[in-house]
Write an enzyme that holds these catalytic residues in place. Structure first.
Site: not given
Length: 315
Positions: A56, A61, A68, A85, A184, A236
């Site tokens: 993630r 990013d 970067d 975030n 995911h 799982t």
């Protein structure tokens, strides 16, 4: 990796003055992959969830002004504290530790942006997922943008059409988007990101298996509990496989942005979900190719940016 993909990578890098290459650090930091692989394996063994957090970080990013390492810069008004975030992006301390180990071996050589790409790959491999060739040569940004993070990162409320548009804005295809959504198959999500699906009102095309809905309500009550965690793949959660796509077929996708890939009325995404649910090998191949393409978004090369010695601050 196909010849066409290698050619596309070379052309993209050349347009910026330098080609990304898997052999970029062969002479300047020959122990890089060994150092990173060992550190990632140790971290994932200690907590399997951290693998998803690393993937993630790389994704968050790259979608904000390119790959970067801007997400790693510390600061109250920077990307780490953007809405997508804040309180959920994690693993920064481990990235810093890995960077420190790399600096001890090869001071001032390896960028934080390249480290994120490599850590993401090794995290997937650590949970039995596919491997792919990571190319290097990215440089680190001098700035970070909280506003760009707030606007560029797709929220979990987007429908299939909006997701397609969001990824196309980054130069990624519908196939890339669905394959990358398959990340995911590992990790967990906070209750606040899917609570509306449990208690309504429901968006058009939002379908959830009733027994799955009921099972989630105990850990995600209608009031409070916003930071409680549930696995993105209930079958799982600590194995990188194609069960995520089978879950979508059974209306057991946790986020709206997951389930919409199958139930949102877009034949292109539904067909890809069915393809990946049927063939894990197809998913693995497309996922690796998509990660390479994502890792090439608006990279800094040559004399642009810098090689940070500490990922949390500029030199």
């Amino acid at each position: 990796m196909s010849f066409v993909l290698v050619l596309l990578l070379a052309l993209h890098g050349s347009a910026l003055g330098q080609t990304l290459s898997s052999s970029f650090y062969r002479s300047s930091c020959p122990n890089l992959t060994t150092i990173v692989r060992a550190a990632v394996q140790q971290a994932v063994q200690a907590e399997a969830r951290i693998a998803a957090s690393f993937v993630r970080l790389h994704f968050h990013d790259c979608f904000v002004n390119g790959c970067d390492a801007s997400i790693l810069l510390d600061g109250a008004n920077l990307e780490q504290n953007a809405f997508p975030n804040a309180g959920s992006a994690r693993g920064f301390d481990i990235v810093d530790s890995i960077k420190s180990s790399v600096e001890s071996s090869c001071p001032g050589v390896v960028s934080c942006a390249d480290l994120l790409a490599l850590i993401a790959r090794d995290s997937v491999v650590a949970l039995n997922g596919p491997s792919w060739t990571v190319v290097f040569g990215r440089r680190d940004s001098l700035t970070a943008s909280q506003s760009a993070a707030n606007s560029n990162l797709p929220p979990p409320t987007l429908n299939a059409s909006a997701l397609i548009a969001s990824f196309q804005n980054q130069g990624l295809s519908t196939r890339d988007m669905v394959a990358l959504s398959g990340a995911h198959t590992i990790g967990q999500a906070q209750c606040t990101t899917f609570k509306a699906r449990l208690y309504g009102p429901f968006q058009r095309g939002d379908q959830m298996d009733q027994s799955f809905n009921t099972s989630l309500q105990s850990s995600c009550p209608s009031s409070n509990g916003d930071t409680n965690l549930s696995p993105l793949d209930v079958q799982t959660p600590t194995s990188f496989d194609n069960r995520y796509f089978r879950n979508l077929q059974n209306r057991r996708g946790l986020l709206f942005s997951d389930q919409t890939l199958f139930s949102g009325g877009q034949a292109s995404t539904r067909n890809l979900v069915n393809s990946y649910a049927l063939s894990q090998n197809t998913f693995f191949q497309d996922f690796g190719n998509a990660m390479v393409r994502m890792g090439n978004i608006n990279v800094l090369t040559g004399s642009n940016g810098e090689i940070r010695r500490n990922c949390g601050r500029t030199n």
